[in-house]
Write a protein that holds these residues in place. Structure first.
Motif, PDB file in Angstrom:
ATOM      1  N   THR A 134       0.791  -1.227   0.000  1.00  0.00           N
ATOM      2  CA  THR A 134       0.000   0.000   0.000  1.00  0.00           C
ATOM      3  C   THR A 134       0.827   1.282   0.000  1.00  0.00           C
ATOM      4  O   THR A 134       0.308   2.341  -0.340  1.00  0.00           O
ATOM      5  CB  THR A 134      -0.954   0.022   1.213  1.00  0.00           C
ATOM      6  OG1 THR A 134      -0.176  -0.017   2.423  1.00  0.00           O
ATOM      7  CG2 THR A 134      -1.910  -1.159   1.163  1.00  0.00           C
ATOM      8  N   ASN A 156       4.552   2.412  -8.360  1.00  0.00           N
ATOM      9  CA  ASN A 156       3.267   3.070  -8.617  1.00  0.00           C
ATOM     10  C   ASN A 156       3.398   4.206  -9.626  1.00  0.00           C
ATOM     11  O   ASN A 156       2.459   4.509 -10.365  1.00  0.00           O
ATOM     12  CB  ASN A 156       2.695   3.647  -7.322  1.00  0.00           C
ATOM     13  CG  ASN A 156       2.439   2.586  -6.280  1.00  0.00           C
ATOM     14  OD1 ASN A 156       3.280   2.362  -5.411  1.00  0.00           O
ATOM     15  ND2 ASN A 156       1.291   1.928  -6.352  1.00  0.00           N
ATOM     16  N   ALA A 183      -0.819  10.764  -4.392  1.00  0.00           N
ATOM     17  CA  ALA A 183      -1.128   9.388  -3.985  1.00  0.00           C
ATOM     18  C   ALA A 183      -1.208   9.275  -2.468  1.00  0.00           C
ATOM     19  O   ALA A 183      -2.107   8.602  -1.923  1.00  0.00           O
ATOM     20  CB  ALA A 183      -0.072   8.442  -4.546  1.00  0.00           C
ATOM     21  N   ARG A 189      -4.819   6.822  -7.248  1.00  0.00           N
ATOM     22  CA  ARG A 189      -4.295   5.483  -6.959  1.00  0.00           C
ATOM     23  C   ARG A 189      -3.443   5.061  -8.154  1.00  0.00           C
ATOM     24  O   ARG A 189      -3.891   4.306  -9.023  1.00  0.00           O
ATOM     25  CB  ARG A 189      -5.436   4.507  -6.700  1.00  0.00           C
ATOM     26  CG  ARG A 189      -4.997   3.129  -6.244  1.00  0.00           C
ATOM     27  CD  ARG A 189      -6.135   2.372  -5.556  1.00  0.00           C
ATOM     28  NE  ARG A 189      -7.311   2.241  -6.399  1.00  0.00           N
ATOM     29  CZ  ARG A 189      -7.513   1.245  -7.266  1.00  0.00           C
ATOM     30  NH1 ARG A 189      -6.598   0.278  -7.405  1.00  0.00           N
ATOM     31  NH2 ARG A 189      -8.612   1.196  -7.992  1.00  0.00           N
ATOM     32  N   ASP A 256      -4.187   6.625 -13.207  1.00  0.00           N
ATOM     33  CA  ASP A 256      -4.945   6.620 -11.961  1.00  0.00           C
ATOM     34  C   ASP A 256      -5.935   5.463 -11.994  1.00  0.00           C
ATOM     35  O   ASP A 256      -6.955   5.514 -12.699  1.00  0.00           O
ATOM     36  CB  ASP A 256      -5.671   7.954 -11.791  1.00  0.00           C
ATOM     37  CG  ASP A 256      -6.445   8.047 -10.483  1.00  0.00           C
ATOM     38  OD1 ASP A 256      -6.375   7.090  -9.679  1.00  0.00           O
ATOM     39  OD2 ASP A 256      -7.112   9.082 -10.265  1.00  0.00           O
ATOM     40  N   SER A 258      -8.033   4.565  -9.974  1.00  0.00           N
ATOM     41  CA  SER A 258      -9.358   4.862  -9.421  1.00  0.00           C
ATOM     42  C   SER A 258     -10.268   5.531 -10.445  1.00  0.00           C
ATOM     43  O   SER A 258     -11.451   5.740 -10.182  1.00  0.00           O
ATOM     44  CB  SER A 258      -9.223   5.763  -8.191  1.00  0.00           C
ATOM     45  OG  SER A 258      -8.703   7.044  -8.553  1.00  0.00           O
TER      46      SER A 258
END
Length: 505
Positions: A134, A156, A183, A189, A256, A258
């Motif tokens: 995470t 990421n 982020a 995300r 992203d 999300s």
């Protein structure tokens, strides 16, 4: 201001030429860049390097930086297992200092060690094991990164430079920091989609002064601006002198996750750029010359009374910045045989010859054997020269830029040896010649010479290009040649162009 967050910031960089017989050790890092803890900010805060952007972002966003290491070595052979273990240990130890909210790393993307063909992927994997899935991890890469599947899956945010010569290191790292902050705030995300096809080489060797790489980057910028959910669309030209499975050009899209349809948009953008990359794979904007042709142009330039600006010759195939040995003397030999005068040549990495010049002293005449000592079988023979020592230095300088402006570096004990109208800059440490200060510390002002021959492939253009009447590339038969048939690939995936024919894009 956002809440205070603890962010791990580190640099671990190396561009590995797996065909080099010279291993890369911890001492090689210490010769170029090896800083720990508080040393990092003290040395790099006022530079244009990625770490300076990390520091600026921390001030801007209120981060507390955990900075264990900033390390970079001149490109060469595989990083030794011992060196690699220590670099990893220093980074991983920072994970034990307390909870972390994010990670931002300045990597290269083409690092190979004795134990791992994908060093950056291994480093990211080690961080994930310690930090979990995470914690957002942002990485910046060299434009010539060989981006692996593991790197794309574990990071990421992945942003390579967009200029070659690399003069946007600071800007790239600050963009990465902005995305990392978003982020950590939970506003995005980010994930990375990576696409690599069947190219070993391409993208005009990454040159960003027109041609296919410039066109690809322009299209990528348009896609990023016009497509919701795409945070960064990027292209890497790859580093073809690494014999690994996942070598070569690639497309990376940070998106992203999300955002609805962002993953599909990332895949479509990558496919479109990749298809153009394959279709235009053979396009180049600069042609390399053999030594007779380059020497002929040097003779003409030396005799030109109408335009006395220097002709700049890049001895590109012996470029230390591509992992070549940097002690080749075939171009020097050709210029001497042609009796060209007013030449500045260098920087030639030969600690033994530099020490001989220092022992003789400034103004002394001496016989000295120079060059072709790291791998005589492929670079030999050396040259035995009679010359006069016209400059001496401890080798310390600060990059004037534009590339790496403000960075302190050292050539080690260095000398300027004048031989029949040719001034040869000789160093102990091997560095690519991309900053004029490398000559000035020896009392040589490049603009005052008729010919300036540099050990570089392309980075030299930022500093030397503006003063030149013309720039040419000379292939002296070094390890960084563009002729891939001269290199023995064993691990690269097949079929791959230009070693094999592949379908058009």
């Amino acid at each position: 201001m956002s809440q205070t967050r603890r962010v791990l910031s580190a640099q671990v960089a190396h561009e590995t030429n797996t065909f080099s017989i010279v291993p890369t050790t911890l001492e090689d890092y210490r010769k170029r860049l090896f800083l720990r803890d508080a040393e990092i900010a003290a040395a790099l805060a006022d530079t244009r390097m990625e770490i300076a952007a990390h520091l600026a972002a921390a001030k801007n966003y209120g981060w507390t930086l955990v900075q264990p290491l900033a390390a970079a070595a001149t490109p060469s052979g595989k990083v030794t297992a011992e060196c690699w273990a220590e670099l990893q240990r220093l980074v991983y130890a920072a994970c034990e200092t307390g909870p972390l909210d994010g990670v931002i790393l300045a990597l290269h993307g083409a690092m190979v060690t004795e134990t791992d063909d994908d060093a950056e992927g291994a480093l990211l994997e080690g961080l994930r094991k310690r930090l979990g899935e995470t914690i957002p991890i942002a990485v910046t890469l060299d434009l010539h990164a060989n981006v692996t599947e593991r790197m794309g899956r574990l990071a990421n945010i992945m942003l390579p430079y967009r200029t070659y010569p690399h003069i946007d290191q600071y800007e790239t790292a600050f963009r990465a920091a902005e995305l990392l902050q978003s982020a950590m705030d939970g506003k995005t995300r980010p994930k990375v989609f990576r696409l690599q096809g069947s190219l070993l080489e391409g993208c005009n060797h990454g040159r960003t002064q027109g041609g296919v790489m410039s066109d690809l980057l322009a299209r990528a910028a348009d896609m990023q601006a016009q497509t919701p959910g795409l945070l960064s669309v990027d292209v890497c030209a790859g580093f073809s002198r690494s014999d690994i499975a996942e070598v070569g050009p690639s497309v990376q899209v940070t998106y992203d996750a999300s955002h609805n349809a962002a993953e599909t948009a990332a895949q479509q953008a990558a496919a479109s750029l990749h298809n153009e990359m394959v279709r235009r794979r053979a396009e180049v904007t600069v042609t390399a010359l053999d030594l007779p042709a380059a020497t002929e142009l040097a003779v003409a330039a030396a005799a030109d009374v109408a335009d006395t600006r220097p002709l700049v010759i890049a001895d590109f195939s012996d470029n230390p910045g591509s992992g070549a040995y940097g002690d080749g003397v075939r171009l020097l030999e050709a210029l001497l045989q042609a009796e060209v005068r007013g030449v500045l040549f260098g920087v030639l990495g030969d600690g033994e010859a530099a020490a001989r010049c220092h022992a003789a002293g400034l103004g002394a005449s001496l016989d000295v054997v120079v060059g072709a000592k790291r791998h005589p079988a492929s670079y030999g023979p050396s040259l035995t020269l009679t010359g006069r020592v016209t400059g001496l230095s401890d080798g310390a300088f600060v990059c004037e830029g534009p590339m790496n402006a403000g960075q302190p570096m050292t050539l080690g004990p260095s000398a300027l040896l004048e031989v029949n109208g040719i001034s040869i800059a000789i160093s102990t440490n091997t560095l690519q010649t991309y900053d004029q200060e490398m000559f000035r510390i020896l009392g040589a002002e490049p603009a005052q010479f008729r010919i300036v021959a540099v050990k570089s492939a392309h980075h030299f253009r930022a500093a030397f290009g503006p003063m030149a009447k013309e720039v040419i590339l000379a292939d002296s038969g070094g390890l960084a040649t563009f002729d891939h048939t001269k290199l023995s690939y064993r691990k690269v995936r097949r079929p791959v162009w230009p070693l094999d024919e592949i379908p058009p894009g």
